[in-house]
Design a protein around this motif. Structure first.
Motif, PDB file in Angstrom:
ATOM      1  N   LYS A 117       0.805  -1.422   0.177  1.00 26.78           N
ATOM      2  CA  LYS A 117      -0.048   0.002   0.026  1.00 26.78           C
ATOM      3  C   LYS A 117       0.954   1.242  -0.027  1.00 26.78           C
ATOM      4  CE  LYS A 117      -4.208   1.745   2.028  1.00 26.78           C
ATOM      5  NZ  LYS A 117      -4.699   1.929   3.139  1.00 26.78           N
ATOM      6  N   ARG A 118       1.970   1.218   1.013  1.00 23.79           N
ATOM      7  CA  ARG A 118       2.849   2.362   0.835  1.00 23.79           C
ATOM      8  C   ARG A 118       3.394   2.481  -0.569  1.00 23.79           C
ATOM      9  NH1 ARG A 118       5.401   4.125   5.846  1.00 23.79           N
ATOM     10  NH2 ARG A 118       6.132   5.596   4.412  1.00 23.79           N
ATOM     11  N   ALA A 119       4.013   1.419  -1.171  1.00 24.05           N
ATOM     12  CA  ALA A 119       4.579   1.485  -2.315  1.00 24.05           C
ATOM     13  C   ALA A 119       3.542   2.116  -3.426  1.00 24.05           C
ATOM     14  CB  ALA A 119       5.196   0.180  -2.763  1.00 24.05           C
ATOM     15  N   GLU A 120       2.475   1.893  -3.535  1.00 26.71           N
ATOM     16  CA  GLU A 120       1.354   2.162  -4.516  1.00 26.71           C
ATOM     17  C   GLU A 120       1.466   3.849  -4.375  1.00 26.71           C
ATOM     18  OE1 GLU A 120      -2.050   0.460  -3.333  1.00 26.71           O
ATOM     19  OE2 GLU A 120      -1.658  -1.313  -4.223  1.00 26.71           O
ATOM     20  N   ALA A 121       1.736   4.391  -3.295  1.00 22.23           N
ATOM     21  CA  ALA A 121       1.601   5.778  -3.033  1.00 22.23           C
ATOM     22  C   ALA A 121       3.167   6.537  -3.044  1.00 22.23           C
ATOM     23  CB  ALA A 121       1.062   6.144  -1.709  1.00 22.23           C
ATOM     24  N   SER A 122       4.003   5.713  -3.294  1.00 24.21           N
ATOM     25  CA  SER A 122       5.495   6.430  -3.216  1.00 24.21           C
ATOM     26  C   SER A 122       6.099   6.444  -4.690  1.00 24.21           C
ATOM     27  CB  SER A 122       6.485   5.483  -2.245  1.00 24.21           C
ATOM     28  OG  SER A 122       5.822   5.304  -1.174  1.00 24.21           O
ATOM     29  N   ARG A 123       7.050   7.655  -4.711  1.00 27.93           N
ATOM     30  CA  ARG A 123       7.591   7.709  -5.937  1.00 27.93           C
ATOM     31  C   ARG A 123       9.129   7.301  -5.678  1.00 27.93           C
ATOM     32  NH1 ARG A 123      10.797  11.427  -8.159  1.00 27.93           N
ATOM     33  NH2 ARG A 123      10.742  12.657  -6.302  1.00 27.93           N
ATOM     34  N   THR A 124       9.639   7.489  -4.325  1.00 28.26           N
ATOM     35  CA  THR A 124      10.994   7.351  -4.105  1.00 28.26           C
ATOM     36  C   THR A 124      10.998   6.317  -2.901  1.00 28.26           C
ATOM     37  OG1 THR A 124      11.316   9.053  -2.712  1.00 28.26           O
ATOM     38  CG2 THR A 124      11.738   9.460  -4.872  1.00 28.26           C
ATOM     39  N   ALA A 125      12.088   5.478  -2.973  1.00 28.71           N
ATOM     40  CA  ALA A 125      12.274   4.763  -1.634  1.00 28.71           C
ATOM     41  C   ALA A 125      13.553   4.500  -1.283  1.00 28.71           C
ATOM     42  CB  ALA A 125      11.496   3.443  -1.885  1.00 28.71           C
ATOM     43  N   VAL A 126      13.969   4.396  -0.054  1.00 26.25           N
ATOM     44  CA  VAL A 126      15.394   3.919   0.346  1.00 26.25           C
ATOM     45  C   VAL A 126      15.111   2.575   1.100  1.00 26.25           C
ATOM     46  CG1 VAL A 126      17.128   4.112   2.270  1.00 26.25           C
ATOM     47  CG2 VAL A 126      16.240   6.190   0.941  1.00 26.25           C
ATOM     48  N   VAL A 127      16.154   1.688   0.439  1.00 19.54           N
ATOM     49  CA  VAL A 127      15.900   0.111   1.107  1.00 19.54           C
ATOM     50  C   VAL A 127      17.220   0.076   1.650  1.00 19.54           C
ATOM     51  CG1 VAL A 127      15.651  -2.289   0.600  1.00 19.54           C
ATOM     52  CG2 VAL A 127      14.349  -0.649  -0.604  1.00 19.54           C
ATOM     53  N   ILE A 128      17.197  -0.326   2.906  1.00 22.93           N
ATOM     54  CA  ILE A 128      18.456  -0.735   3.688  1.00 22.93           C
ATOM     55  C   ILE A 128      18.950  -2.145   3.798  1.00 22.93           C
ATOM     56  CG2 ILE A 128      19.776  -0.111   5.725  1.00 22.93           C
ATOM     57  CD1 ILE A 128      17.572   2.116   5.966  1.00 22.93           C
ATOM     58  N   GLY A 129      19.788  -2.613   3.376  1.00 20.54           N
ATOM     59  CA  GLY A 129      20.298  -4.039   3.607  1.00 20.54           C
ATOM     60  C   GLY A 129      20.693  -4.762   2.286  1.00 20.54           C
ATOM     61  N   GLY A 130      21.578  -5.392   2.180  1.00 21.94           N
ATOM     62  CA  GLY A 130      21.975  -5.898   0.952  1.00 21.94           C
ATOM     63  C   GLY A 130      21.851  -7.569   0.915  1.00 21.94           C
ATOM     64  N   GLY A 131      20.983  -8.135   1.787  1.00 19.90           N
ATOM     65  CA  GLY A 131      20.539  -9.545   1.915  1.00 19.90           C
ATOM     66  C   GLY A 131      19.225  -9.875   0.879  1.00 19.90           C
ATOM     67  N   PHE A 132      18.762 -11.009   1.116  1.00 18.83           N
ATOM     68  CA  PHE A 132      17.912 -11.447  -0.129  1.00 18.83           C
ATOM     69  C   PHE A 132      16.703 -10.584   0.204  1.00 18.83           C
ATOM     70  CE2 PHE A 132      14.588 -14.008   2.558  1.00 18.83           C
ATOM     71  CZ  PHE A 132      15.572 -14.322   3.688  1.00 18.83           C
ATOM     72  N   ILE A 133      16.256 -10.063   1.555  1.00 17.21           N
ATOM     73  CA  ILE A 133      14.973  -9.289   1.687  1.00 17.21           C
ATOM     74  C   ILE A 133      15.382  -7.777   1.094  1.00 17.21           C
ATOM     75  CG2 ILE A 133      13.373  -7.842   3.309  1.00 17.21           C
ATOM     76  CD1 ILE A 133      12.998 -10.959   3.394  1.00 17.21           C
ATOM     77  N   GLY A 134      16.722  -7.413   1.251  1.00 14.53           N
ATOM     78  CA  GLY A 134      16.757  -5.986   0.810  1.00 14.53           C
ATOM     79  C   GLY A 134      16.962  -5.842  -0.767  1.00 14.53           C
ATOM     80  N   CYS A 135      17.502  -6.918  -1.417  1.00 13.41           N
ATOM     81  CA  CYS A 135      17.616  -7.167  -2.720  1.00 13.41           C
ATOM     82  C   CYS A 135      16.439  -7.222  -3.545  1.00 13.41           C
ATOM     83  CB  CYS A 135      18.670  -7.909  -2.951  1.00 13.41           C
ATOM     84  SG  CYS A 135      20.386  -7.610  -2.714  1.00 13.41           S
ATOM     85  N   GLU A 136      15.401  -8.308  -2.759  1.00 14.08           N
ATOM     86  CA  GLU A 136      14.064  -8.578  -3.454  1.00 14.08           C
ATOM     87  C   GLU A 136      13.172  -7.321  -3.534  1.00 14.08           C
ATOM     88  OE1 GLU A 136      12.979 -12.258  -2.196  1.00 14.08           O
ATOM     89  OE2 GLU A 136      14.420 -13.403  -3.008  1.00 14.08           O
ATOM     90  N   VAL A 137      13.168  -6.632  -2.131  1.00  7.15           N
ATOM     91  CA  VAL A 137      12.409  -5.694  -2.149  1.00  7.15           C
ATOM     92  C   VAL A 137      12.917  -4.628  -2.967  1.00  7.15           C
ATOM     93  CG1 VAL A 137      11.746  -3.767  -0.349  1.00  7.15           C
ATOM     94  CG2 VAL A 137      11.732  -5.957   0.251  1.00  7.15           C
TER      95      VAL A 137
END
Ligand SMILES: Cc1cc2nc3c(=O)[nH]c(=O)nc-3n(C[C@H](O)[C@H](O)[C@H](O)COP(=O)(O)OP(=O)(O)OC[C@H]3O[C@@H](n4cnc5c(N)ncnc54)[C@H](O)[C@@H]3O)c2cc1C
Length: 351
Positions: A117-137
């Motif tokens: 839901k948050r992604a639907e309303a977002s133009r920009t994002a910061v993802v912290i982490g380089g494991g599978f969750i960080g990379c897949e998100v």
């Protein structure tokens, strides 16, 4: 009666295998989550991309539990093992995400819907982490058209795999797709519409520790999944289990491991002869590309690369004393994967 604390993948696979193997004891599963056991891998992939709903990933339908005589009590938290009145207790409490102030996390059905839901309303994002969750998100948000800055503390993604040829290919892929990938970084830029942390998980060991069970990186069990207390078992992300192939204890936070633990303990509790006896596997998918890891890279002293992770197919073998003990791979068919597992099994036994 068999009492389960935790209703995730490991518990669901256990009860399935137990009934299939003729196990007839009464079963009760207590689970904190208000939703029935479900597969988590789609949450960061198809669900976040908007191609599936979390309920598509239920391990079994709710009717299945009733039809199989399983009392599934959702939304119920157990705070002491003394409250579980059962001759056999299975701890399958999984793990919870490490939290970071100001960032949201992804683990549960409800958190996946919240993130989408948050992604639907977002133009920009910061993802912290380089494991599978960080990379897949990162990949799924980018696929949705969100501009992502990914902050990775290590100098490569999937650093614990120790597979630079794979990591470097992923760096190229992510940058080609428009991700602002910042390696060896810790500063989190302000002002993004959405900040997500994928910085690892903490196993839910507290119940075991309070009950006096041996706990190290997880609740310690043998290759039959029994804890230091007879009749009490632990499986899945929460268990530090004995892997006879590498002759040491390991804790793994991956889908195939939890499924295998559940299925194997289900057979054991139904009276079959079984124990942990497999080559562990892990998979991850970004931008439609799947790679897998087999075995344990721990203690390798050399590697050998066949192919190129930038192309359709590659295998990176990890060697110890000339023996293959693990591999990271992409684009292999079933026969090649099976041969690779045989190679690892023989190699690890020879070390
Ligand atoms: C978004 C996401 C994507 C993933 N993708 C991949 C992937 O691509 N490849 C891969 O190999 N692995 C992946 N995984 C990891 C994999 O899903 C986990 O390893 C697996 O779900 C672990 O299963 P489990 O049954 O051990 O624990 P869990 O699934 O965590 O289940 C534990 C359950 O116990 C309940 N519980 C905890 N404490 C209590 C208590 N005190 N009382 C009652 N109930 C309690 C919890 O609410 C939960 O329902 C992913 C995980 C996530 C979150």
């Amino acid at each position: 009666m068999i009492g389960f604390v935790g209703g995730g993948l490991a518990a669901a696979k256990l009860v399935e295998a137990y009934r299939e193997s003729g196990g007839a004891d009464e079963i009760t599963i207590w689970s904190q989550d208000p939703h029935g056991p479900y597969h988590r891998p789609p949450l960061s992939k198809k669900v976040l991309r908007g191609e599936a709903q979390p309920e598509d990933g239920l391990v079994h339908s709710y009717d299945w539990y009733a039809e199989n005589g399983i009392d599934l009590r959702l939304g119920e938290t157990i705070s002491s093992l003394d409250d579980v009145k059962a001759e056999t207790i299975v701890i399958a409490t999984g793990a919870r995400p490490r939290e970071l102030e100001g960032a949201i996390w992804l683990r549960t059905f409800d958190s996946a819907l919240g993130l989408r839901k948050r992604a639907e309303a977002s133009r920009t994002a910061v993802v912290i982490g380089g494991g599978f969750i960080g990379c897949e998100v990162t990949a799924s948000l980018t696929h949705r058209g969100v501009e992502v800055t990914q902050i990775v503390r290590d100098t490569m993604v999937f650093a614990p795999l120790q597979a630079p040829p794979l990591s470097e290919a992923l760096h190229e892929l992510f940058r080609e797709k428009g991700v602002d990938l910042r390696l060896g970084a810790s500063d989190v830029p302000a002002g993004a519409d959405l900040t997500v942390a994928g910085i690892g998980v903490v196993p839910n060991v507290e119940l075991g520790a309070d009950a006096g069970l041996e706990v190290r990186s997880g609740i310690v069990v043998d290759e039959y999944f029994e804890t230091s207390k007879p009749g009490v078992y632990a499986i899945g992300d929460v268990a530090e289990f004995y892997d006879p192939l590498y002759r040491r204890h390991r804790r793994i936070e991956h889908w195939s491991n939890s499924a295998y633990h559940g299925t194997t303990l289900g057979k054991i509790l139904a009276g079959e002869e079984a124990r942990y006896d497999t080559v562990s596997t892990f998979f991850s998918e970004q931008f439609g590309q799947v790679f897998k890891a087999f075995g344990d890279t721990h203690g390798h002293d050399d590697t050998a690369l066949d192919g190129d992770f930038r192309s359709e197919a590659a295998v990176l073998r990890f060697l110890r004393g000339g023996n293959v003990v693990a591999a990271v791979l992409k684009g292999q068919d079933e026969a090649a994967e099976s041969a690779l597992k045989d190679e690892i099994r023989a190699g690890a036994a020879a070390v």
